[in-house]
Write an enzyme that holds these catalytic residues in place. Structure first.
Site, short mmCIF file in Angstrom:
data_model
loop_
_atom_site.label_atom_id
_atom_site.label_comp_id
_atom_site.label_asym_id
_atom_site.label_seq_id
_atom_site.Cartn_x
_atom_site.Cartn_y
_atom_site.Cartn_z
N ALA A 166 0.82 -1.21 0.00
CA ALA A 166 0.00 0.00 0.00
C ALA A 166 0.86 1.26 0.00
CB ALA A 166 -0.92 0.00 1.21
N LYS A 167 2.12 1.13 0.35
CA LYS A 167 3.07 2.25 0.34
C LYS A 167 2.47 3.49 1.01
CE LYS A 167 5.76 0.42 -3.50
NZ LYS A 167 4.98 -0.72 -4.00
N ARG A 168 1.95 3.30 2.22
CA ARG A 168 1.37 4.40 2.95
C ARG A 168 2.43 5.17 3.72
NH1 ARG A 168 -2.39 2.91 -0.14
NH2 ARG A 168 -4.52 2.61 0.61
#
Lengths: 295, 295
Positions: A96-98
């Site tokens: 999700a590369k949050r």
């Protein structure tokens, strides 16, 4: 959940091999068998992929962005896939590369890694640009719940050179990121294997960079994208792994298109044919990685 | 949509002032009036906030992470808020801080900025760590749809010093990021105002850094977080703005807690009381910013 994420991941890898199966519902990857490209088809296809992984791979990595393409309905499809994978006993790394400041990062961390999440996963990918304080909420929840956190260090895309490779005091940014993670690596270390569930992304397209990352982050597990369709071979994918009793060890190697859309899968006219194509591709990738790990 | 995002934003700011109202559904920010903390309460509260902004502020900024706390149901609440804001004619900057390699970034870009999105917004915040190629899909969709893209440059949190401020060839990373955006800034320039919808985050807690960003990115609009609850004053928030006929101009200044949870709002026992507290806080913030812009 009290066992450590790192120990669970390594147990899975030792049993099944280091392949991580990417679940990336590109319209072009979903065969007509599962219906026209839609959140419903993505869920069906993703759950079917999860079933093919059981017994063949320990780890899956759903790609949030391709589900979010369909908004809240896409997120519901992602939840279905993550729930199915969790029920099946697979380890789920949500890609999700949050990343955000404290209180918002807490929202992401609790929403995905927290107990009772509707989108259950064992680890989540996060972006370090905003600073170490923005990673802390993820590590805190991971520590409490026996989960993992995967920090982008050196990614596999051509643009990884733009900022990650820029030199700061003679050392590229991605190594500065890695150095700053040392205390977090220690906190998520698995008591049985010594590996840490504070993972780093170390792209297969940069074997030299992966080796440098390993030199300064001895215990961090790596998530290695770029193997297969992105062009890197099995051996390069393990450039950041280390020699152990049974061969190279140190993380998981992701493949998406090459295992989820092999020859024959897209055009399969029956579920059985599709299943056979996927099983073959997953097994072949594990075999190739196993051979590279022994070499 | 064919008018440029930058021109629409500047028209709104010239009419209503530079305040951007942050919609951050922390459990602690949602008054009991709207029900117990839940996606339903977040949607109700967010839509009510949107209604208070009509006529008082041009721009709102929903915080994706705090909606995602509740998974797909939270995303549905976020969609409701974005739809209500769009219907009300407000400019919506979705604070999602997304970013990924090409095909996944396309998923995010189409999902949020694309025509017919279920989560309509005028711009989205993105993280540059992975490289310029990972921003391209957002800029391409923004160009096609008359939307904006907001790139993190120098954020407002203490950890912004960890990597963003590190020197590369004598210049901090955030300035390298800004320099690399020049072609994208040109592509999203509004024909009427000359400002660009390729915005940058320039935290109010770093006025000197905002001024340096402005010096090398003359036309990029800034999104300035950190005003109000995070401690920065109105004048510092505009350190990256430039003098125009009617005063300082150059972006929007975000406030979340200070306008969405002012004294009296949390404990309000009637909707009317809550509305009065919000109206007062929004109007006061606009007045403070307007005064600082004239000074």
């Amino acid at each position: 959940m009290t066992t450590s994420f790192a120990d669970r991941l390594i147990a899975g890898v030792r049993e099944k091999g280091p392949l991580c199966v990417g679940i990336d519902p590109h319209a072009a990857m979903i065969p007509a068998l599962f219906g026209e490209a839609s959140p419903e088809a993505a869920a069906k296809w993703g759950v079917a992929l999860v079933e093919r992984c059981v017994g063949r791979a320990a780890v899956v990595k759903p790609q949030a962005g391709l589900f979010e393409r369909w908004g809240a309905k896409g997120m519901a499809a992602l939840e279905e896939v993550c729930q199915a994978a969790t029920r099946a006993g697979l380890i789920v790394i949500l890609d999700a590369k949050r990343g955000d400041i404290g209180s918002t990062a807490e929202g992401y961390a609790e929403g995905y890694l927290g107990a009772g999440s509707s989108c259950p996963c064992d680890a989540i990918t996060v972006n370090p640009y905003m600073g170490v304080d923005t990673l802390e909420p993820f590590v805190a929840v991971a520590e409490r719940e026996g989960k993992g956190v995967v920090v982008l260090a050196r990614t596999s895309n051509p643009g990884s050179k733009d900022f990650q490779q820029q030199l700061i005091d003679g050392e590229p940014l991605y190594l500065h990121v890695a150095r700053s993670l040392a205390p977090m690596i220690a906190r998520l270390r698995g008591p049985q294997t010594g590996w840490s569930g504070l993972m780093m992304v170390a792209g297969a397209t940069g074997p030299a960079e992966a080796a440098r990352l390993r030199a300064i982050s001895g215990d961090a597990l790596f998530l290695v994208p770029g193997y297969g369709a992105q062009g890197a071979g099995a051996r390069d994918s393990m450039a950041g792994f280390v020699q152990r009793a049974n061969g190279l060890e140190g993380g998981v190697v992701n493949a998406s298109r090459s295992v989820a859309m092999p020859d024959g899968a897209k055009s399969a006219t029956s579920v059985k044919d599709w299943e056979r194509a996927i099983d073959l591709a997953v097994t072949a990738a594990q075999a190739e990685l196993a051979e590279a790990a022994r070499a």
